[in-house]
Design a protein around this motif. Structure first.
Motif, short mmCIF file in Angstrom:
data_model
loop_
_atom_site.label_atom_id
_atom_site.label_comp_id
_atom_site.label_asym_id
_atom_site.label_seq_id
_atom_site.Cartn_x
_atom_site.Cartn_y
_atom_site.Cartn_z
N GLU A 291 0.86 -1.19 0.00
CA GLU A 291 0.00 0.00 0.00
C GLU A 291 0.90 1.24 0.00
O GLU A 291 0.88 2.03 0.96
CB GLU A 291 -0.92 0.00 1.22
N PRO A 292 1.66 1.44 -1.07
CA PRO A 292 2.71 2.47 -1.06
C PRO A 292 2.20 3.90 -0.87
O PRO A 292 2.81 4.69 -0.16
CB PRO A 292 3.40 2.30 -2.41
N GLU A 293 1.09 4.24 -1.52
CA GLU A 293 0.59 5.61 -1.41
C GLU A 293 0.16 5.94 0.00
O GLU A 293 0.48 7.01 0.55
CB GLU A 293 -0.55 5.83 -2.40
N ARG A 294 -0.57 5.03 0.62
CA ARG A 294 -1.02 5.28 2.00
C ARG A 294 0.17 5.27 2.96
O ARG A 294 0.22 6.04 3.92
CB ARG A 294 -2.05 4.24 2.43
N PHE A 295 1.15 4.40 2.69
CA PHE A 295 2.34 4.34 3.54
C PHE A 295 3.04 5.70 3.56
O PHE A 295 3.37 6.23 4.63
CB PHE A 295 3.29 3.25 3.04
#
Length: 306
Positions: A291-295
């Motif tokens: 979940e790169p964007e939320r991370f």
């Protein structure tokens, strides 16, 4: 947007190494930007920084300079294969000294944030327990406060695997044949569920695993044959009785399907005074890839908040 990148090495002279050593690092962004830098500690031990690379985008999203380095014994830093099995050399203290050396050499020891993932979070906790004056904020991602709790959680997760996979794992662990292809295939069933759920595995994770296969000296000595079969020197590691000493504001991160289940991170939450905990519902052990964007949003917002 192109991220300015600087790669270099610093000398590191651990006692007993038997040869000159260097710690390789890379800076994403500009240390002179006026924004406090984030230093990232990779996992393993001995799994190079590559799988953490999405975190470099904090420079793009939040203007935070990000420093990544390969710990001694892996990646682009000095390898010491002749120390395989030498638990007296590969210690937590060794890697704490390496971190302190890097901070000093970069001139940021008086003001920095720290993010540790998996083993890196264990190392980050050990560092924070010593209350270094320059540590501003700490992020512990997917990390245990105790390896006994880690193995207990892994054993429960293993019970959810297909019966034939469970039997294959147990057979090779009992027979001492964990280097067999059959064990590797069975191991990957667990990894696909509880380490990285993205299919196919992202390039950054594949590369880190490839480099680990080329030199597993540190991993085998300190951890063991797999993420869930721990036979190395970290087998009894715990900071449960010391985490109350962490005074830096701390963000905890883990995924719903993480091998770092809530039970292994709960001691951090219970004992650190200034703490926040973010769960990632679609992730296992690598939310920066899953979940790169939320991370980036969660970590960036936390680091930039007062």
């Amino acid at each position: 947007m192109t991220i300015p990148t600087t790669e270099a090495e610093v000398d590191f002279a651990p006692p007993g190494a038997g040869k000159p050593c260097k710690t390789w690092y890379t800076i994403f962004g500009n240390l002179k930007s006026g924004t406090r830098p984030l230093v990232c500690l990779h996992g393993g031990p001995g799994v190079p920084h590559d799988y953490l690379l999405p975190i470099r985008n904090l420079w793009t999203t939040h203007g935070i300079p990000v420093i990544m380095y390969d710990q001694l014994g892996c990646g682009n830093s000095t390898h010491i294969k002749e120390k395989l099995g030498d638990g007296g050399f590969w210690t937590v203290s060794l890697f704490l000294s390496e971190l302190e050396n890097l901070l000093s050499q970069l001139g940021i020891q008086d003001d920095y944030d720290l993010l540790g993932q998996s083993w890196g979070g264990m190392l980050g906790a050990e560092h924070a327990i010593r209350q270094p004056k320059g540590l501003h904020k700490l992020v512990i991602a997917d990390s245990p406060a105790s390896m006994v709790l880690w193995v207990e959680a892994a054993d429960k997760l293993r019970e959810g695997l297909p019966k034939d996979v469970q039997q294959t794992l147990l057979k090779h662990e009992r027979d001492g044949t964990t280097d067999s292809k059959e064990y590797e295939v069975a191991m990957h069933v667990y990894y696909d569920r509880h380490v990285c759920r993205v299919k196919p595995w992202p390039e950054e994770f594949e590369k880190a695993n490839q480099l680990l296969e080329e030199d597993n000296t540190v991993f085998m000595t300190m951890n063991g044959p797999s993420e869930f079969f721990v036979t190395g020197t970290l087998k009894t590691w715990s900071v449960i009785d010391e985490v109350h000493k962490i005074i830096a504001p701390t963000l905890l991160i883990n995924g719903k399907y993480d091998e770092a289940q809530d039970s292994v991170m709960e001691p951090f939450y219970k004992s650190i005074k200034n703490v926040k905990w973010e769960h990632f519902p679609e992730s296992s052990h690598l939310p920066q890839l899953e979940e790169p964007e939320r991370f980036l949003e969660v970590v960036g917002k936390y680091l930039k908040s007062e």
